[in-house]
Design an enzyme around this catalytic site. Structure first.
Site, mmCIF file in Angstrom:
data_model
loop_
_atom_site.group_PDB
_atom_site.id
_atom_site.type_symbol
_atom_site.label_atom_id
_atom_site.label_comp_id
_atom_site.label_asym_id
_atom_site.label_seq_id
_atom_site.Cartn_x
_atom_site.Cartn_y
_atom_site.Cartn_z
ATOM 1 C CG ASP A 41 14.408 -20.436 -4.609
ATOM 2 O OD1 ASP A 41 13.209 -20.155 -4.370
ATOM 3 O OD2 ASP A 41 14.752 -21.268 -5.472
ATOM 4 C CG HIS A 246 -0.309 5.089 5.128
ATOM 5 N ND1 HIS A 246 0.848 5.361 5.804
ATOM 6 C CD2 HIS A 246 -0.494 6.130 4.282
ATOM 7 C CE1 HIS A 246 1.335 6.517 5.387
ATOM 8 N NE2 HIS A 246 0.540 7.014 4.469
ATOM 9 C CG ASP A 263 -3.317 7.873 -2.432
ATOM 10 O OD1 ASP A 263 -2.620 7.922 -3.463
ATOM 11 O OD2 ASP A 263 -3.018 8.487 -1.385
ATOM 12 C CG ASP A 274 0.709 10.359 -4.750
ATOM 13 O OD1 ASP A 274 -0.301 9.658 -4.606
ATOM 14 O OD2 ASP A 274 1.345 10.867 -3.804
ATOM 15 C CG HIS A 355 -2.817 13.878 5.429
ATOM 16 N ND1 HIS A 355 -2.811 14.748 4.362
ATOM 17 C CD2 HIS A 355 -3.993 13.211 5.348
ATOM 18 C CE1 HIS A 355 -3.920 14.602 3.661
ATOM 19 N NE2 HIS A 355 -4.677 13.689 4.246
ATOM 20 C CG HIS A 359 4.434 13.915 -1.219
ATOM 21 N ND1 HIS A 359 4.733 13.282 -2.407
ATOM 22 C CD2 HIS A 359 3.182 13.488 -0.893
ATOM 23 C CE1 HIS A 359 3.721 12.492 -2.755
ATOM 24 N NE2 HIS A 359 2.760 12.612 -1.868
ATOM 25 C CG HIS A 366 6.168 9.959 -0.053
ATOM 26 N ND1 HIS A 366 5.804 9.423 1.147
ATOM 27 C CD2 HIS A 366 5.000 10.260 -0.679
ATOM 28 C CE1 HIS A 366 4.473 9.393 1.251
ATOM 29 N NE2 HIS A 366 3.971 9.889 0.143
ATOM 30 C CD GLU A 384 -0.961 13.932 -0.664
ATOM 31 O OE1 GLU A 384 -1.649 12.986 -0.263
ATOM 32 O OE2 GLU A 384 0.203 13.802 -1.045
ATOM 33 C CE1 TYR A 388 -8.575 11.028 4.699
ATOM 34 C CE2 TYR A 388 -7.603 13.007 5.674
ATOM 35 C CZ TYR A 388 -7.660 12.078 4.659
ATOM 36 O OH TYR A 388 -6.806 12.184 3.587
ATOM 37 N NE ARG A 397 -4.983 10.861 0.281
ATOM 38 C CZ ARG A 397 -5.272 9.855 1.085
ATOM 39 N NH1 ARG A 397 -5.801 10.093 2.275
ATOM 40 N NH2 ARG A 397 -5.041 8.606 0.727
HETATM 41 N N1 GLY Z 1 0.141 7.927 -2.083
HETATM 42 C C1 GLY Z 1 0.844 8.399 -0.972
HETATM 43 C C2 GLY Z 1 0.624 9.818 -0.754
HETATM 44 O O1 GLY Z 1 -0.365 10.356 -1.206
HETATM 45 O O2 GLY Z 1 1.431 10.486 -0.184
HETATM 46 MN MN MN Z 2 0.773 11.969 -2.131
HETATM 47 MN MN MN Z 3 -1.385 9.597 -2.885
#
Ligand code: GLY
Ligand code: MN
Ligand code: MN
Length: 428
Positions: A41, A246, A263, A274, A355, A359, A366, A384, A388, A397
């Site tokens: 519950d 991630h 992050d 972020d 990546h 964003h 996001h 960002e 790597y 990063r």
């Molecule tokens: N924290 C997720 C990103 O940097 O997109």
């Molecule tokens: Mn981000």
């Molecule tokens: Mn981030």
């Protein structure tokens, strides 16, 4: 720091603008987020849908908003439906909005209980030709889990097959992309709280601490300063964990000689910061770590200059990947000759930066808005770049939140990112 919220005029204006974009003779319905069961519950902590918050400021579950701007009766043009409070509910789960509170928070004058929804909604539909439903149109969103807006759309399609079903998402996206000054102000506050947390981490980190202890330091500072908590699952990745983009287990020990990639971002008044930073666990970068870190930092500083009206995420990505490619050559990861001979379908840089580097950000980390959306003044995005290097166990990063302008504004300009500042703060 005290928590704040927007005045009801913010939400009223948002609704007015949205209503003005609907075709004549339309009704729009905005459903809240579901309450999601964790086990037995127990529910996961409730988070209002960002659209519902944007249009009403209501953060309680089970609130529904309808807009029917051409309805002959003025009182039917904007309605919020909400749970009827009762003593038993209040004993177990606490206070629920009264009608007056809903009016005061949202500016909506007509507030009804949920039990009146079906008949009232039928009235709205029968006075309309078009029904706007609010589906999740985030490009990268794909899930089997249903949600209230999507269940509702299917039901409506069945119940009213002679009506036109329309998409509300493009209109709301257009509005949410263009931030108002009060939204930038709370985003700035979220970034400032994130700054405090990072400075705390710099004072705390040393070889032997656990990643989750670092998380605890961040969480403490967030809550202490009035944030609702983390805007998303934080990444506290020491050593090779930083190579997992991630990584959210945050369960390992931070060791001497390693870098740690963080992050993390505070959520304040439902708006997300972020931030990413990369620091040496022992407080001093090695020569190689510094070389790699400064390459990413140089690129980030150049990239921020691209956050001007007319650009797009797509263009920023391509420009940054090119800049990073040059830095990678400088770092000896591959040569110019190798680039000339590379398979264009799989450029060499993608091995070390896999990546995108921007964003939109706002109510969601996001946030709404795609990669071909033209930047306008007042839009807010992350910047960002990362690097790597699997074979060296290095993951870096650096991520700041930037307001688009002729001179872009860095909302994280106060969060330390220079090698000398990080080392000085860690040696205190
Ligand atoms: N924290 C997720 C990103 O940097 O997109
Ligand atoms: Mn981000
Ligand atoms: Mn981030």
């Amino acid at each position: 720091m005290k928590r704040e919220s927007f005045k009801k005029e913010f939400f009223t204006e948002n609704r007015k603008k949205l209503a003005g974009r609907l075709s004549p003779k339309s009704v729009a319905i905005i459903n809240p987020n579901d309450e999601l069961t964790r086990n037995g519950d127990q529910d996961f902590p409730y988070r209002q849908s960002s659209d519902m918050f944007y249009l009403t400021g209501l953060i309680q579950e089970k609130c529904i908003l309808t807009l029917c701007p051409d309805h002959p009766e003025e009182s039917m043009r904007e309605i919020v439906f909400t749970i009827k409070p009762n003593k038993q509910l209040e004993t177990w789960t606490g206070h629920k909005y009264t009608k007056e509170e809903v009016q005061r928070i949202s500016g909506v004058k007509t507030v009804k209980w949920l039990e009146d929804f079906d008949m009232t909604f039928r009235d709205l539909v029968l006075s309309s030709e078009n029904i706007y439903v609010n589906l999740n149109e985030y490009a990268k969103y794909l899930t089997d889990v249903e949600y209230m807006n999507n269940r509702f759309a299917l039901k409506i399609k069945e119940m009213y097959p002679a009506h036109n079903l329309r998409r509300l998402a493009p209109f709301i996206t257009g509005q949410r992309l263009r931030k108002k000054p009060e939204e930038i102000r709370v985003l700035k506050a979220a970034c400032e709280i994130t700054n405090r947390a990072f400075r705390r981490v710099l004072g705390f980190t040393k070889p032997g601490v656990m990643e989750y202890e670092v998380d605890a330091e961040i969480t403490y500072e967030f809550l202490k300063n009035g944030a609702q908590g983390h805007a998303y699952q934080p990444i506290i990745a020491s050593g090779r964990n930083a190579l997992v983009l991630h990584y959210i287990e945050n369960s390992m020990v931070c060791s001497d000689g390693e870098l740690m990639l963080l992050d993390f971002g505070a959520e304040y008044n439902n708006y997300a910061a972020d931030c990413s930073r990369t620091i040496p666990v022992n407080g001093k970068f090695t020569e190689r770590q510094k070389q790699c870190y400064e390459a990413v930092l140089r690129v980030q500083k150049e990239a921020i200059k691209l956050y001007v009206p007319g650009n797009t995420i797509d263009k920023v990505n391509k420009a940054v990947w090119k800049m990073m490619e040059k830095e990678m050559i400088g770092l000896g990861l591959f040569s110019e000759e190798d680039v000339k001979n590379q398979d264009p379908a799989e450029p060499l840089y993608t091995k070390y930066l896999m990546h995108g580097v921007a964003h939109f950000i706002g109510l969601d980390v996001h946030d709404v808005g795609g990669k071909y959306e033209k930047f306008e003044k007042g839009m807010v995005l992350t910047c960002e770049p990362g690097l790597y290097i699997e074979e060296e166990g290095i993951g870096i990063r650096i991520e700041n939140d930037i307001v688009v302008g002729d001179s872009p504004i860095d909302l994280m300009a106060d969060i330390p990112r220079e090698v000398r500042d990080i080392e000085a703060l860690m040696s205190k």
